[in-house]
Structure formats: C-alpha cells, structure tokens
Design an enzyme around this catalytic site. Structure first.
Site, short mmCIF file in Angstrom:
data_model
loop_
_atom_site.label_atom_id
_atom_site.label_comp_id
_atom_site.label_asym_id
_atom_site.label_seq_id
_atom_site.Cartn_x
_atom_site.Cartn_y
_atom_site.Cartn_z
N HIS A 135 0.88 -1.17 0.00
CA HIS A 135 0.00 0.00 0.00
C HIS A 135 0.92 1.22 0.00
O HIS A 135 1.63 1.46 0.99
CB HIS A 135 -0.89 0.04 1.25
CG HIS A 135 -1.82 -1.12 1.37
ND1 HIS A 135 -3.11 -1.08 0.90
CD2 HIS A 135 -1.65 -2.35 1.90
CE1 HIS A 135 -3.70 -2.24 1.15
NE2 HIS A 135 -2.83 -3.03 1.75
N TYR A 136 0.91 1.96 -1.09
CA TYR A 136 1.72 3.18 -1.18
C TYR A 136 0.86 4.36 -0.72
O TYR A 136 -0.23 4.58 -1.23
CB TYR A 136 2.22 3.39 -2.61
CG TYR A 136 3.28 2.39 -2.97
CD1 TYR A 136 4.62 2.68 -2.74
CD2 TYR A 136 2.96 1.14 -3.50
CE1 TYR A 136 5.61 1.76 -3.03
CE2 TYR A 136 3.95 0.22 -3.79
CZ TYR A 136 5.26 0.53 -3.56
OH TYR A 136 6.24 -0.39 -3.83
N ILE A 137 1.35 5.07 0.28
CA ILE A 137 0.61 6.19 0.88
C ILE A 137 0.86 7.43 0.02
O ILE A 137 2.02 7.85 -0.13
CB ILE A 137 1.07 6.44 2.34
CG1 ILE A 137 1.17 5.13 3.14
CG2 ILE A 137 0.16 7.46 3.01
CD1 ILE A 137 -0.07 4.29 3.21
N SER A 151 -4.45 4.86 0.28
CA SER A 151 -3.29 4.22 -0.33
C SER A 151 -3.61 3.72 -1.72
O SER A 151 -4.78 3.59 -2.10
CB SER A 151 -2.79 3.07 0.54
OG SER A 151 -3.73 2.02 0.56
N HIS A 152 -2.55 3.42 -2.45
CA HIS A 152 -2.65 2.80 -3.77
C HIS A 152 -2.05 1.41 -3.62
O HIS A 152 -0.89 1.26 -3.23
CB HIS A 152 -1.90 3.63 -4.81
CG HIS A 152 -2.40 5.03 -4.87
ND1 HIS A 152 -3.60 5.37 -5.46
CD2 HIS A 152 -1.87 6.18 -4.40
CE1 HIS A 152 -3.78 6.68 -5.34
NE2 HIS A 152 -2.76 7.19 -4.70
#
Length: 179
Positions: free
Chosen positions: A38-40, A95-96
């Site tokens: 999960h990229y913030i 997130s992504h």
C-alpha cells in the site's frame, strides 16, 4: 560504497538496486512470497504484507532517495508491525495498492528477486538486484532473459506502478513487445 548522512537516522538500510523487465518468469526460480503493498499518497511511506510458505510479516517502511533523481541508491527503513496495526493502517490511510508474487532466481552469481505482478498489473514481470551498500552494480551484466534495464525508468517504481491503470499497463507492455 554508500555513506549515509546521519540526518536519515541510524536504522536506515542503504540499497543499491538495478531493475530489469522480463517477458516471463525464468527457470531456476523458487517461490518466495506473496506481497501486498500500500503506497501512501504524497509520502515516502509504504505498508506491506508479505506471506511466505511459513509466515506472514507486516511492515511499515520509508524509502528515500539519497539524490532526488538517482533511482539506484535508496535509503530504506522498515518498522515491523503487528497484524492489528497493519489492518488499522490499511483501513484508515488512503493508499494505492499493488500485489505481486516474488520469486528468487538461483541461476546467477548475484541473488535476484523476480516480481510477477498481479491484478491490473498482470503480465508485468520485473527482476531486481540489491547490491547492498558496498556492492558494485556495474558488476552485473544484463541476463539473457531480460528484455530491458528499467532501473532509471520512473514508470517502474513501485509507487508509480500502484497508480497506473490497466490500459496504461497494456501500453507499457506493448512498448516492450510483451504479450
């Protein structure tokens, strides 16, 4: 050799990396882990769930570049967290998401991680070599199964890959003649 400025903290781990685009998983690999990242947004933070055959690990990490435009030298700090903390952060932070299956390649002299991306990134396979702080990235020649080196191509960073759509993935794969 990478020298880390103390302003980055005493727990930072320098990584010197190179990345290669592959058409498929090569022979001589073994399963290592299923990974959900999960990229913030608008940060240098990543939340990770990593499941191997024997355990599940949860991490909250920060990845910084020593120099903004140098994709090869990364300062990486991991905080190991509990499953409850992971669930809390994953459910509350925007997130992504990115999913991949990681393999270890055993056919060369330098260990290589090979990521086979899942979901909307299906068809994308990237090999990554971490030379550590004292390694020499120039010592590695591109393997015969690599299509292109993508170390310096921003489109192949985890944070960018987490943002692209399936049509963009198709265009990217077409650019490198991957079907």
């Amino acid at each position: 050799m990478v020298v880390v400025d103390k302003k980055f903290g005493k727990y930072v781990h320098p990584e010197v990396e190179r990345k290669f685009l592959l058409a498929t998983i090569p022979p001589d690999t073994t399963f290592h882990a299923d990974i959900t990242d999960h990229y913030i947004p608008n940060t240098t933070f990543r939340l990770r769930r990593m499941q191997t055959e024997h355990e599940v690990t949860f991490k909250f990490a920060q990845k910084l570049r020593v120099h903004p435009h140098d994709t090869r030298v990364i300062l990486h700090t991991n905080f190991y967290i509990s499953e409850a903390e992971y669930v809390f952060l994953a459910s509350t932070l925007p997130s992504h998401r990115l999913e991949k299956r990681r393999f270890r390649f055993h056919g060369g002299t330098i260990p290589m991680a090979i990521d086979q991306f899942q979901g909307h990134l299906e068809g994308l396979v990237i090999a990554e070599v971490d030379f550590g702080p004292n390694g020499d990235p120039s010592s590695l020649t591109m393997s015969s199964f690599s299509l292109a080196e993508v170390t310096d191509d921003e489109r192949f960073t985890g944070g960018r890959l987490a943002l692209i759509t399936r049509p963009q993935v198709t265009t990217l794969l077409d650019e490198f003649n991957i079907k």
